[in-house]
Design a protein around this motif. Structure first.
Motif, mmCIF file in Angstrom:
data_model
loop_
_atom_site.group_PDB
_atom_site.id
_atom_site.type_symbol
_atom_site.label_atom_id
_atom_site.label_comp_id
_atom_site.label_asym_id
_atom_site.label_seq_id
_atom_site.Cartn_x
_atom_site.Cartn_y
_atom_site.Cartn_z
ATOM 1 N N PHE A 1 45.485 44.907 54.914
ATOM 2 C CA PHE A 1 44.358 45.254 54.054
ATOM 3 C C PHE A 1 44.481 46.679 53.541
ATOM 4 O O PHE A 1 44.288 46.955 52.362
ATOM 5 N N ASN A 2 44.821 47.608 54.443
ATOM 6 C CA ASN A 2 44.944 49.012 54.057
ATOM 7 C C ASN A 2 46.093 49.236 53.097
ATOM 8 O O ASN A 2 45.982 50.001 52.143
ATOM 9 N N ILE A 3 47.242 48.564 53.353
ATOM 10 C CA ILE A 3 48.392 48.702 52.454
ATOM 11 C C ILE A 3 48.053 48.177 51.072
ATOM 12 O O ILE A 3 48.315 48.802 50.046
ATOM 13 N N LYS A 4 47.423 47.007 51.048
ATOM 14 C CA LYS A 4 47.067 46.362 49.783
ATOM 15 C C LYS A 4 46.106 47.239 48.991
ATOM 16 O O LYS A 4 46.279 47.448 47.783
ATOM 17 N N ASN A 5 45.084 47.772 49.670
ATOM 18 C CA ASN A 5 44.108 48.601 48.977
ATOM 19 C C ASN A 5 44.690 49.912 48.489
ATOM 20 O O ASN A 5 44.317 50.411 47.431
ATOM 21 N N SER A 6 45.615 50.481 49.244
ATOM 22 C CA SER A 6 46.256 51.730 48.833
ATOM 23 C C SER A 6 47.062 51.535 47.553
ATOM 24 O O SER A 6 47.019 52.356 46.636
ATOM 25 N N ILE A 7 47.791 50.421 47.512
ATOM 26 C CA ILE A 7 48.596 50.118 46.324
ATOM 27 C C ILE A 7 47.700 49.871 45.122
ATOM 28 O O ILE A 7 47.943 50.387 44.022
ATOM 29 N N GLU A 8 46.642 49.080 45.310
ATOM 30 C CA GLU A 8 45.728 48.775 44.212
ATOM 31 C C GLU A 8 45.053 50.043 43.698
ATOM 32 O O GLU A 8 44.917 50.234 42.488
ATOM 33 N N PHE A 9 44.643 50.900 44.619
ATOM 34 C CA PHE A 9 43.974 52.144 44.221
ATOM 35 C C PHE A 9 44.896 53.001 43.361
ATOM 36 O O PHE A 9 44.481 53.553 42.345
ATOM 37 N N GLU A 10 46.159 53.096 43.767
ATOM 38 C CA GLU A 10 47.114 53.921 43.021
ATOM 39 C C GLU A 10 47.349 53.358 41.618
ATOM 40 O O GLU A 10 47.409 54.102 40.638
ATOM 41 N N LEU A 11 47.469 52.026 41.538
ATOM 42 C CA LEU A 11 47.685 51.395 40.236
ATOM 43 C C LEU A 11 46.493 51.597 39.311
ATOM 44 O O LEU A 11 46.647 51.948 38.132
ATOM 45 N N LEU A 12 45.292 51.379 39.839
ATOM 46 C CA LEU A 12 44.085 51.541 39.030
ATOM 47 C C LEU A 12 43.901 53.000 38.615
ATOM 48 O O LEU A 12 43.467 53.279 37.497
ATOM 49 N N ASP A 13 44.230 53.906 39.495
ATOM 50 C CA ASP A 13 44.104 55.332 39.188
ATOM 51 C C ASP A 13 45.036 55.717 38.039
ATOM 52 O O ASP A 13 44.655 56.470 37.135
ATOM 53 N N GLY B 1 37.596 48.264 30.721
ATOM 54 C CA GLY B 1 37.038 46.941 31.011
ATOM 55 C C GLY B 1 37.980 46.113 31.871
ATOM 56 O O GLY B 1 37.555 45.448 32.827
ATOM 57 N N VAL B 2 39.277 46.178 31.550
ATOM 58 C CA VAL B 2 40.281 45.442 32.326
ATOM 59 C C VAL B 2 40.348 45.983 33.758
ATOM 60 O O VAL B 2 40.449 45.223 34.722
ATOM 61 N N ILE B 3 40.286 47.316 33.878
ATOM 62 C CA ILE B 3 40.341 47.947 35.200
ATOM 63 C C ILE B 3 39.143 47.509 36.049
ATOM 64 O O ILE B 3 39.285 47.187 37.230
ATOM 65 N N LEU B 4 37.957 47.473 35.427
ATOM 66 C CA LEU B 4 36.767 47.039 36.154
ATOM 67 C C LEU B 4 36.897 45.593 36.624
ATOM 68 O O LEU B 4 36.514 45.245 37.750
ATOM 69 N N GLU B 5 37.443 44.738 35.771
ATOM 70 C CA GLU B 5 37.626 43.329 36.134
ATOM 71 C C GLU B 5 38.548 43.192 37.346
ATOM 72 O O GLU B 5 38.309 42.384 38.241
ATOM 73 N N LYS B 6 39.622 44.003 37.374
ATOM 74 C CA LYS B 6 40.553 43.972 38.506
ATOM 75 C C LYS B 6 39.851 44.425 39.791
ATOM 76 O O LYS B 6 40.029 43.839 40.858
ATOM 77 N N HIS B 7 39.062 45.486 39.648
ATOM 78 C CA HIS B 7 38.336 45.998 40.814
ATOM 79 C C HIS B 7 37.335 44.963 41.328
ATOM 80 O O HIS B 7 37.240 44.710 42.537
ATOM 81 N N PHE B 8 36.592 44.355 40.415
ATOM 82 C CA PHE B 8 35.599 43.356 40.809
ATOM 83 C C PHE B 8 36.268 42.160 41.500
ATOM 84 O O PHE B 8 35.747 41.609 42.469
ATOM 85 N N ALA B 9 37.440 41.772 40.986
ATOM 86 C CA ALA B 9 38.165 40.655 41.584
ATOM 87 C C ALA B 9 38.559 40.971 43.027
ATOM 88 O O ALA B 9 38.482 40.112 43.912
ATOM 89 N N SER B 10 38.967 42.219 43.271
ATOM 90 C CA SER B 10 39.331 42.642 44.627
ATOM 91 C C SER B 10 38.115 42.639 45.551
ATOM 92 O O SER B 10 38.202 42.224 46.703
ATOM 93 N N LEU C 1 35.428 40.787 45.247
ATOM 94 C CA LEU C 1 35.099 39.386 45.521
ATOM 95 C C LEU C 1 35.993 38.822 46.618
ATOM 96 O O LEU C 1 35.528 38.142 47.538
ATOM 97 N N GLU C 2 37.298 39.115 46.520
ATOM 98 C CA GLU C 2 38.247 38.604 47.493
ATOM 99 C C GLU C 2 37.998 39.202 48.878
ATOM 100 O O GLU C 2 37.986 38.481 49.881
ATOM 101 N N ASN C 3 37.805 40.506 48.933
ATOM 102 C CA ASN C 3 37.623 41.185 50.220
ATOM 103 C C ASN C 3 36.363 40.744 50.948
ATOM 104 O O ASN C 3 36.328 40.697 52.184
ATOM 105 N N HIS C 4 35.317 40.422 50.162
ATOM 106 C CA HIS C 4 34.039 40.037 50.776
ATOM 107 C C HIS C 4 33.822 38.524 50.751
ATOM 108 O O HIS C 4 32.729 38.058 51.089
ATOM 109 N N LYS C 5 34.860 37.792 50.335
ATOM 110 C CA LYS C 5 34.794 36.323 50.310
ATOM 111 C C LYS C 5 33.577 35.828 49.522
ATOM 112 O O LYS C 5 32.808 34.972 49.979
ATOM 113 N N LEU C 6 33.429 36.383 48.325
ATOM 114 C CA LEU C 6 32.333 35.999 47.442
ATOM 115 C C LEU C 6 32.877 35.251 46.231
ATOM 116 O O LEU C 6 34.067 35.340 45.918
ATOM 117 N N CYS C 7 32.008 34.524 45.569
ATOM 118 C CA CYS C 7 32.410 33.862 44.318
ATOM 119 C C CYS C 7 31.272 34.007 43.317
ATOM 120 O O CYS C 7 30.101 34.121 43.688
#
Length: 209
Positions: A126-138, A161-170, A172-178
């Motif tokens: 989880f930490n590795i995945k979030n670190s990579i995503e954070f760097e890409l979005l930044d 807008g695209v960046i926000l969509e990626k963040h929201f998708a993450s 949703l996945e992390n909190h198991k929401l739909c």
């Protein structure tokens, strides 16, 4: 795939523990000759595992196998590689310490690192995945600043807008929401996250300012 990796790490720890116990329970002085190959096979896989999943512990792990900086061999820097080639340290006719004991201490340290990975596997990924995503979005956000600075307001807005969509998708996945809507807008995400207590009250106010 994650489950497969998790099972592999669990087996790695189990196999290492079995080899460790064989070292302890065998009373032969030259036990390293018998179990050396088993340990080497285990160490090769464990080495890669630590390097990929917890690089911050990699130096600690390999130092238990081979000490890179030492002027002389002592109990405090004796390693598994020393033990496996039959090194012992003596003063005159007196052996200063038992090589098996010193070697097993280093092996136990390695085993404990693998155990920690096994027990915290989900958090590690989880930490590795979030670190990579954070760097890409930044990096992507930095590109929007350049667009905005050069007067490309709409382009900058589209990228954000695209960046926000990626963040929201993450989220949703992390909190198991739909979310039910096929094309939800920002307010739909906001309402869902607020209702599900994804953010606490203080943070929520900051996000909406």
């Amino acid at each position: 795939m994650n489950q497969s990796i998790k099972e592999s790490i669990k087996k790695l720890y189990t196999d290492g523990k079995k080899i460790f116990n064989e070292f302890i329970n065998d009373k032969e002085d030259n036990i390293f000759l018998k179990l050396g190959q088993k340990y080497q096979s285990w160490y090769t896989i464990a080495n890669i595992t630590v390097k990929e999943l917890v690089p911050t512990r990699y130096d600690d792990f390999i130092e238990c196998y081979k000490c890179s900086k030492r002027k002389e061999i002592s109990f405090s820097n004796f390693t598994m590689s020393d033990y496996l080639v039959g090194i012992s340290i003596s003063l005159g006719d007196t052996i200063l310490f038992k090589p098996k004991t010193a070697g097993l201490i280093r092996f136990k340290m390695q085993l404990d690192i693998i155990k920690a990975i096994n027990e915290n596997f989900e958090n590690t990924l989880f930490n590795i995945k979030n670190s990579i995503e954070f760097e890409l979005l930044d990096n992507e956000l930095k590109s929007t600043k350049k667009l905005l600075k050069n007067g490309y307001l709409r382009s900058a807005g589209a990228v954000c807008g695209v960046i926000l969509e990626k963040h929201f998708a993450s989220v949703l996945e992390n909190h198991k929401l739909c979310i039910k809507k096929k094309e939800p807008c920002i307010s739909d995400y906001n309402d869902l996250f607020k209702n599900e207590n994804v953010y606490d009250t203080v943070k929520w106010r900051l996000y909406n300012t």
